[in-house]
Design a protein around this motif. Structure first.
Motif, mmCIF file in Angstrom:
data_model
loop_
_atom_site.group_PDB
_atom_site.id
_atom_site.type_symbol
_atom_site.label_atom_id
_atom_site.label_comp_id
_atom_site.label_asym_id
_atom_site.label_seq_id
_atom_site.Cartn_x
_atom_site.Cartn_y
_atom_site.Cartn_z
ATOM 1 N N ALA A 20 0.828 -1.207 0.000
ATOM 2 C CA ALA A 20 0.000 0.000 0.000
ATOM 3 C C ALA A 20 0.864 1.260 0.000
ATOM 4 O O ALA A 20 2.022 1.253 0.411
ATOM 5 N N ASP A 21 0.257 2.341 -0.454
ATOM 6 C CA ASP A 21 0.901 3.645 -0.476
ATOM 7 C C ASP A 21 1.202 4.104 0.957
ATOM 8 O O ASP A 21 0.525 3.697 1.906
ATOM 9 N N LYS A 22 2.190 4.960 1.129
ATOM 10 C CA LYS A 22 2.573 5.450 2.462
ATOM 11 C C LYS A 22 1.407 6.117 3.184
ATOM 12 O O LYS A 22 1.258 5.970 4.393
ATOM 13 N N ASN A 23 0.598 6.845 2.426
ATOM 14 C CA ASN A 23 -0.551 7.519 3.041
ATOM 15 C C ASN A 23 -1.548 6.508 3.617
ATOM 16 O O ASN A 23 -2.135 6.749 4.676
ATOM 17 N N LEU A 24 -1.724 5.402 2.934
ATOM 18 C CA LEU A 24 -2.637 4.374 3.438
ATOM 19 C C LEU A 24 -2.036 3.661 4.649
ATOM 20 O O LEU A 24 -2.758 3.277 5.566
ATOM 21 N N LYS A 25 -0.742 3.510 4.654
ATOM 22 C CA LYS A 25 -0.082 2.873 5.801
ATOM 23 C C LYS A 25 -0.192 3.737 7.057
ATOM 24 O O LYS A 25 -0.075 3.235 8.170
ATOM 25 N N ALA A 26 -0.447 5.025 6.864
ATOM 26 C CA ALA A 26 -0.610 5.944 7.987
ATOM 27 C C ALA A 26 -2.083 6.202 8.305
ATOM 28 O O ALA A 26 -2.400 6.859 9.299
ATOM 29 N N ASP A 27 -2.983 5.686 7.501
ATOM 30 C CA ASP A 27 -4.424 5.840 7.698
ATOM 31 C C ASP A 27 -4.891 4.819 8.739
ATOM 32 O O ASP A 27 -4.897 3.619 8.498
ATOM 33 N N ARG A 28 -5.309 5.309 9.896
ATOM 34 C CA ARG A 28 -5.655 4.439 11.017
ATOM 35 C C ARG A 28 -6.784 3.465 10.676
ATOM 36 O O ARG A 28 -6.718 2.282 10.982
ATOM 37 N N GLU A 29 -7.836 3.963 10.047
ATOM 38 C CA GLU A 29 -8.977 3.115 9.708
ATOM 39 C C GLU A 29 -8.588 2.011 8.718
ATOM 40 O O GLU A 29 -9.003 0.868 8.856
ATOM 41 N N PHE A 30 -7.781 2.390 7.729
ATOM 42 C CA PHE A 30 -7.342 1.413 6.740
ATOM 43 C C PHE A 30 -6.472 0.332 7.395
ATOM 44 O O PHE A 30 -6.681 -0.859 7.180
ATOM 45 N N VAL A 31 -5.534 0.764 8.217
ATOM 46 C CA VAL A 31 -4.644 -0.184 8.896
ATOM 47 C C VAL A 31 -5.459 -1.071 9.840
ATOM 48 O O VAL A 31 -5.215 -2.279 9.931
ATOM 49 N N PHE A 32 -6.452 -0.490 10.515
ATOM 50 C CA PHE A 32 -7.286 -1.267 11.418
ATOM 51 C C PHE A 32 -8.027 -2.366 10.646
ATOM 52 O O PHE A 32 -8.081 -3.515 11.089
ATOM 53 N N ALA A 33 -8.577 -2.020 9.485
ATOM 54 C CA ALA A 33 -9.285 -3.005 8.662
ATOM 55 C C ALA A 33 -8.330 -4.112 8.204
ATOM 56 O O ALA A 33 -8.685 -5.293 8.188
ATOM 57 N N ALA A 34 -7.116 -3.734 7.857
ATOM 58 C CA ALA A 34 -6.129 -4.714 7.387
ATOM 59 C C ALA A 34 -5.683 -5.629 8.523
ATOM 60 O O ALA A 34 -5.645 -6.853 8.377
ATOM 61 N N VAL A 35 -5.372 -5.038 9.674
ATOM 62 C CA VAL A 35 -4.873 -5.811 10.816
ATOM 63 C C VAL A 35 -5.983 -6.694 11.387
ATOM 64 O O VAL A 35 -5.722 -7.784 11.895
ATOM 65 N N LYS A 36 -7.218 -6.242 11.273
ATOM 66 C CA LYS A 36 -8.353 -7.043 11.715
ATOM 67 C C LYS A 36 -8.442 -8.332 10.886
ATOM 68 O O LYS A 36 -8.773 -9.391 11.405
ATOM 69 N N LYS A 37 -8.131 -8.233 9.615
ATOM 70 C CA LYS A 37 -8.157 -9.385 8.710
ATOM 71 C C LYS A 37 -6.921 -10.277 8.927
ATOM 72 O O LYS A 37 -7.052 -11.492 9.036
ATOM 73 N N VAL A 38 -5.741 -9.652 8.957
ATOM 74 C CA VAL A 38 -4.474 -10.391 9.122
ATOM 75 C C VAL A 38 -3.606 -9.627 10.120
ATOM 76 O O VAL A 38 -3.067 -8.568 9.799
ATOM 77 N N SER A 39 -3.463 -10.165 11.307
ATOM 78 C CA SER A 39 -2.814 -9.438 12.405
ATOM 79 C C SER A 39 -1.358 -9.082 12.147
ATOM 80 O O SER A 39 -0.898 -8.010 12.531
ATOM 81 N N TYR A 40 -0.608 -9.954 11.509
ATOM 82 C CA TYR A 40 0.821 -9.669 11.337
ATOM 83 C C TYR A 40 1.103 -8.544 10.339
ATOM 84 O O TYR A 40 2.241 -8.111 10.194
ATOM 85 N N TRP A 41 0.071 -8.043 9.657
ATOM 86 C CA TRP A 41 0.278 -6.910 8.760
ATOM 87 C C TRP A 41 0.592 -5.628 9.508
ATOM 88 O O TRP A 41 0.996 -4.646 8.905
ATOM 89 N N LEU A 42 0.421 -5.626 10.822
ATOM 90 C CA LEU A 42 0.775 -4.451 11.616
ATOM 91 C C LEU A 42 2.239 -4.084 11.390
ATOM 92 O O LEU A 42 2.627 -2.928 11.510
ATOM 93 N N GLU A 43 3.033 -5.059 11.029
ATOM 94 C CA GLU A 43 4.449 -4.860 10.730
ATOM 95 C C GLU A 43 4.656 -3.795 9.639
ATOM 96 O O GLU A 43 5.639 -3.065 9.647
ATOM 97 N N TYR A 44 3.717 -3.682 8.697
ATOM 98 C CA TYR A 44 3.863 -2.770 7.564
ATOM 99 C C TYR A 44 3.213 -1.404 7.800
ATOM 100 O O TYR A 44 3.284 -0.530 6.943
#
Length: 184
Positions: free
Chosen positions: A147-171
């Motif tokens: 994902a783009d840097k802006n999306l990696k800093a978007d809390r809602e987007f990251v929350f949706a991603a981490v909710k699906k796959v927890s280890y993505w918090l790394e990115y």
């Protein structure tokens, strides 16, 4: 050095020079004839249909065969779709227009989640498209990784991603990695 030696050398050089110029002239004529017979690049109606069918067949067997195909075939939608259906990472060798095409990229990601790496920057920055990848393909595609840097800093987007796959918090962005709620 003797005078006669110099003259003989000059004559020999002149003969060699004449032969080279004659060869150059004849090769120029040949290249002009070949240039006239070759089809113009980028025009689908002038593409050799036998070659197209052969490449399409090869790509259906091994998607990465697209890597060795001519530019004309890398810009052919049927060939590119067949390649990414067979091997999603074939998207790397497709024309730029297909790397920005939502449907082609989704087909590639469905086959191989890491194909998202080769998608156009505009798609990697498209919040809706990336959320769709997360929802449809989950752990199979590293959506947050690419994902783009802006999306990696978007809390809602990251929350949706981490909710699906927890280890993505790394990115995720550094400040979100420290977020207690996201961590939990």
């Amino acid at each position: 050095m003797k005078k006669g030696y110099k003259e003989a050398k000059v004559k020999a050089v002149k003969k060699v020079v004449r032969k080279k110029t004659i060869k150059k002239k004849t090769t120029k004529k040949v290249t002009k004839k070949v240039a006239k017979k070759a089809p113009a690049k980028g025009k689908a109606d002038q593409v050799d249909q036998k070659a197209r069918k052969a490449i399409l067949k090869e790509v259906k067997e091994d998607g990465l065969a697209l890597e060795h195909a001519d530019k004309i075939f890398k810009a052919d939608s049927e060939i590119v779709l067949a390649a990414v259906k067979q091997d999603g990472s074939a998207l790397e060798h497709a024309d730029k227009t297909f790397k920005a095409d939502r449907e082609v990229v989704l087909v590639a990601v469905k086959q191989d989640g890491s194909a998202l790496e080769y998608a156009d920057k505009s798609l990697k920055a498209d919040r809706e498209f990336m959320l769709e990848c997360i929802k449809k393909f989950g752990y199979r595609c590293s959506a947050l990784e690419y994902a783009d840097k802006n999306l990696k800093a978007d809390r809602e987007f990251v929350f949706a991603a981490v909710k699906k796959v927890s280890y993505w918090l790394e990115y995720a962005a550094k400040n979100l990695k420290a977020d207690r709620e996201l961590g939990l």
